[in-house]
Design a protein around this motif. Structure first.
Motif, PDB file in Angstrom:
ATOM      1  N   VAL A 188      -5.001 -11.767  12.324  1.00 43.84           N
ATOM      2  CA  VAL A 188      -4.958 -11.190  10.975  1.00 43.84           C
ATOM      3  C   VAL A 188      -5.709 -12.087   9.998  1.00 43.84           C
ATOM      4  CG1 VAL A 188      -3.470 -10.545   9.036  1.00 43.84           C
ATOM      5  CG2 VAL A 188      -2.802  -9.941  11.376  1.00 43.84           C
ATOM      6  N   TRP A 189      -5.483 -13.391  10.089  1.00 43.47           N
ATOM      7  CA  TRP A 189      -6.198 -14.319   9.207  1.00 43.47           C
ATOM      8  C   TRP A 189      -7.702 -14.291   9.477  1.00 43.47           C
ATOM      9  CZ3 TRP A 189      -4.710 -15.962   4.810  1.00 43.47           C
ATOM     10  CH2 TRP A 189      -3.374 -16.267   4.539  1.00 43.47           C
ATOM     11  N   ASP A 190      -8.092 -14.135  10.732  1.00 37.49           N
ATOM     12  CA  ASP A 190      -9.524 -14.035  11.052  1.00 37.49           C
ATOM     13  C   ASP A 190     -10.152 -12.844  10.330  1.00 37.49           C
ATOM     14  OD1 ASP A 190      -9.489 -16.276  12.638  1.00 37.49           O
ATOM     15  OD2 ASP A 190      -9.341 -15.181  14.543  1.00 37.49           O
ATOM     16  N   GLU A 191      -9.411 -11.746  10.234  1.00 37.72           N
ATOM     17  CA  GLU A 191      -9.889 -10.582   9.499  1.00 37.72           C
ATOM     18  C   GLU A 191     -10.078 -10.927   8.020  1.00 37.72           C
ATOM     19  OE1 GLU A 191      -6.936  -7.605  10.086  1.00 37.72           O
ATOM     20  OE2 GLU A 191      -7.256  -7.447  12.254  1.00 37.72           O
ATOM     21  N   LYS A 247       0.921  -7.860  14.617  1.00 36.51           N
ATOM     22  CA  LYS A 247      -0.206  -7.828  13.689  1.00 36.51           C
ATOM     23  C   LYS A 247       0.095  -6.943  12.483  1.00 36.51           C
ATOM     24  CE  LYS A 247      -4.489  -7.634  15.001  1.00 36.51           C
ATOM     25  NZ  LYS A 247      -5.767  -7.251  15.665  1.00 36.51           N
ATOM     26  N   THR A 248       0.704  -5.792  12.733  1.00 40.85           N
ATOM     27  CA  THR A 248       1.014  -4.861  11.644  1.00 40.85           C
ATOM     28  C   THR A 248       1.969  -5.498  10.639  1.00 40.85           C
ATOM     29  OG1 THR A 248       0.682  -2.937  13.077  1.00 40.85           O
ATOM     30  CG2 THR A 248       1.990  -2.611  11.077  1.00 40.85           C
ATOM     31  N   GLU A 249       3.035  -6.127  11.147  1.00 43.85           N
ATOM     32  CA  GLU A 249       4.025  -6.723  10.256  1.00 43.85           C
ATOM     33  C   GLU A 249       3.462  -7.956   9.544  1.00 43.85           C
ATOM     34  OE1 GLU A 249       6.917  -5.350   9.515  1.00 43.85           O
ATOM     35  OE2 GLU A 249       6.363  -3.693  10.842  1.00 43.85           O
ATOM     36  N   ALA A 250       2.699  -8.762  10.265  1.00 45.89           N
ATOM     37  CA  ALA A 250       2.116  -9.960   9.659  1.00 45.89           C
ATOM     38  C   ALA A 250       1.082  -9.580   8.601  1.00 45.89           C
ATOM     39  CB  ALA A 250       1.477 -10.829  10.731  1.00 45.89           C
ATOM     40  N   ARG A 251       0.295  -8.548   8.877  1.00 45.01           N
ATOM     41  CA  ARG A 251      -0.746  -8.116   7.929  1.00 45.01           C
ATOM     42  C   ARG A 251      -0.108  -7.666   6.612  1.00 45.01           C
ATOM     43  NH1 ARG A 251      -2.962  -4.678  10.917  1.00 45.01           N
ATOM     44  NH2 ARG A 251      -4.688  -5.908  11.745  1.00 45.01           N
ATOM     45  N   LYS A 252       0.979  -6.885   6.693  1.00 43.99           N
ATOM     46  CA  LYS A 252       1.660  -6.425   5.486  1.00 43.99           C
ATOM     47  C   LYS A 252       2.158  -7.611   4.667  1.00 43.99           C
ATOM     48  CE  LYS A 252       4.587  -3.599   7.483  1.00 43.99           C
ATOM     49  NZ  LYS A 252       5.656  -2.586   7.671  1.00 43.99           N
ATOM     50  N   LEU A 253       2.694  -8.599   5.348  1.00 42.12           N
ATOM     51  CA  LEU A 253       3.255  -9.764   4.671  1.00 42.12           C
ATOM     52  C   LEU A 253       2.166 -10.620   4.037  1.00 42.12           C
ATOM     53  CD1 LEU A 253       5.841 -11.240   4.026  1.00 42.12           C
ATOM     54  CD2 LEU A 253       5.719 -12.367   6.238  1.00 42.12           C
ATOM     55  N   ILE A 254       1.111 -10.906   4.791  1.00 38.67           N
ATOM     56  CA  ILE A 254       0.017 -11.737   4.275  1.00 38.67           C
ATOM     57  C   ILE A 254      -0.667 -11.064   3.091  1.00 38.67           C
ATOM     58  CG2 ILE A 254      -2.281 -12.641   4.835  1.00 38.67           C
ATOM     59  CD1 ILE A 254      -1.160 -13.209   7.683  1.00 38.67           C
ATOM     60  N   ASN A 255      -0.891  -9.752   3.192  1.00 39.38           N
ATOM     61  CA  ASN A 255      -1.534  -9.029   2.087  1.00 39.38           C
ATOM     62  C   ASN A 255      -0.718  -9.106   0.801  1.00 39.38           C
ATOM     63  OD1 ASN A 255      -3.762  -8.274   3.573  1.00 39.38           O
ATOM     64  ND2 ASN A 255      -2.955  -6.271   4.140  1.00 39.38           N
ATOM     65  N   ASN A 256       0.574  -9.272   0.936  1.00 35.76           N
ATOM     66  CA  ASN A 256       1.444  -9.363  -0.234  1.00 35.76           C
ATOM     67  C   ASN A 256       1.250 -10.683  -0.997  1.00 35.76           C
ATOM     68  OD1 ASN A 256       3.386  -8.154  -1.882  1.00 35.76           O
ATOM     69  ND2 ASN A 256       5.062  -9.235  -0.859  1.00 35.76           N
TER      70      ASN A 256
END
Length: 309
Positions: A250-253, A294-303
Motif C-alpha cells: 500500500v505504501w509503495d502505491e 491491503k484493503t483495510e490498511a489502505r483505508k487507514l493510511i488514506n485517513n
C-alpha cells in the motif's frame, strides 16, 4: 590489419575486465548489506557536543540497549530489504524500523519539515555504482532516504551519507526546540556485527532558512548474539509478516503516485502506527488474506495522508 585486430582484441579485454571488476564490486556491496541482517544485542548512545549559542545547555546523554533481529525480507540483485524487530523479554516483540537498499535508484524522497517529504531525482551519473538506503518508521511510513557508495578497502567495509530526517523517536515527543535532524550516517562492518555511527545536526528550519541549534554524536552498536533468544520473535513474525507485506504494498502505491507526501498527526486521539499495530493483531487473529489486509490498511493510511500537499 594485424594491428587493428590487436587493438580490437585489447579493447575487448579491457571492457571485459572493467565489467568483471564492476560485478565484483556489486557482489561486495551486496555481501556487506546482507551482513547487516542477523541477531543482535544493540546499544544506543547519543550525546550533544557543540552549539553556536553559548547560552545553550546540552541535554543529558542518552543510553539504551535491547535485542534486535534484523530479518532479511527480500534479497534480489539490486534490492535488499531488512526488517528490524525489537525483542523485549521472553514474549514481547515490537516491529521496529525497516531499511530498503536499492542500487542505482533514480529518485529520493527527501524530508522537508512538519511530516512532509518531497520526491527528488538523482542524475544517472550520480546514481551509478551507488546505493540508496530508504529508512521507514515502525508503521512503514517514510523516515529518510540517502545515497552513498559502499567502500571496501584495507579489510574495511563502510557506507556513508547525509540527509534530513524528522526528530528521532527518543526526542520527538519530548522536544520542540528544533524540527529537522540533519543526519551524517556511517555504517561500518565490525568483527562481531556492525556499527551505525552518526554525526548529527539539530536544525531549526523556518521559511526555508536553517539555523543550527546543536551538534550530536551517536553510536548504535550491533553485536551478534545467541539466536535462541529470538525463538518467540520468529513465531510472532511468521503470523504478522503477511499483513505487513500488504502494508508495504500500500505504501509503495502511495510513493509511486505522489510527488509530495504529508502525514497528519493524531486522528481521533491515535497516531497512525498505533492503529496499524492494532490492525496487525486483528489480521493475525482472524487470518486475513493479502487482499483483505491491503484493503483495510489502505483505508487507514488514506485517513492520515495528505497527498501532493
Amino acid at each position: 590489419m594485424k594491428k587493428a585486430l590487436y587493438l580490437l582484441m585489447l579493447l575487448s579485454t579491457v571492457q571485459i575486465s572493467v565489467k568483471a571488476q564492476a560485478q565484483s564490486k556489486l557482489d561486495q556491496d551486496r555481501a556487506a548489506i546482507r551482513a547487516l541482517g542477523g541477531f543482535y544485542k544493540v546499544t544506543f548512545d547519543y550525546a550533544e557536543t557543540f552549539s553556536p549559542d553559548t547560552a545553550y545547555r546540552n541535554h543529558p546523554q542518552y543510553h539504551s540497549w535491547g535485542y534486535e533481529w534484523a530479518a532479511v525480507e527480500e534479497d534480489s540483485p539490486k534490492k535488499i530489504v531488512i526488517q528490524h524487530l525489537l525483542v523485549v523479554g521472553d514474549s514481547t516483540v515490537i516491529k521496529h524500523w525497516r531499511e530498503d537498499w536499492v542500487y542505482e535508484e533514480p529518485t529520493l524522497l527527501n524530508f522537508d519539515q512538519s511530516s512532509t517529504w518531497k520526491k527528488g531525482t538523482i542524475k544517472p551519473a550520480e546514481a551509478k555504482g551507488r546505493w540508496v538506503q530508504k529508512v521507514f518508521q515502525v508503521d512503514d511510513s517514510p523516515r529518510y532516504e540517502s545515497i552513498g557508495t559502499w567502500v571496501h578497502a584495507d579489510g574495511k567495509h563502510f557506507w556513508q551519507s547525509e540527509c534530513d530526517s524528522p526528530l528521532p523517536r527518543r526526542e520527538f515527543t519530548k522536544r520542540s526546540d528544533y524540527n529537522v535532524l540533519r543526519r551524517g550516517n556511517r555504517i561500518c562492518l565490525t568483527p562481531n556485527g556492525w556499527m551505525f555511527e552518526q554525526d548529527n545536526q539539530k536544525i531549526i528550519r523556518s521559511a526555508g532558512n536553517d539555523k543550527l541549534l546543536v551538534r550530536e554524536k551517536g553510536y548504535e552498536e550491533f553485536t551478534k548474539t545467541d539466536e535462541a533468544k529470538f525463538a518467540f520473535a520468529k513465531g510472532w513474525w511468521q503470523k504478522q509478516q503477511p499483513y505487513w507485506t500488504a502494508v508495504r504494498q500500500v505504501w509503495d502505491e502511495v510513493y509511486a503516485q505522489n510527488t509530495t507526501v504529508k502525514l497528519k498527526g493524531k486522528v481521533d486521539g491515535k497516531l497512525l502506527y498505533e492503529r496499524l499495530f492494532d490492525l496487525a493483531d486483528q489480521s493475525a487473529k482472524e487470518k486475513w488474506d493479502v487482499q483483505k489486509s491491503k484493503t483495510e490498511a489502505r483505508k487507514l493510511i488514506n485517513n492520515y495522508l495528505i497527498t501532493n500537499a
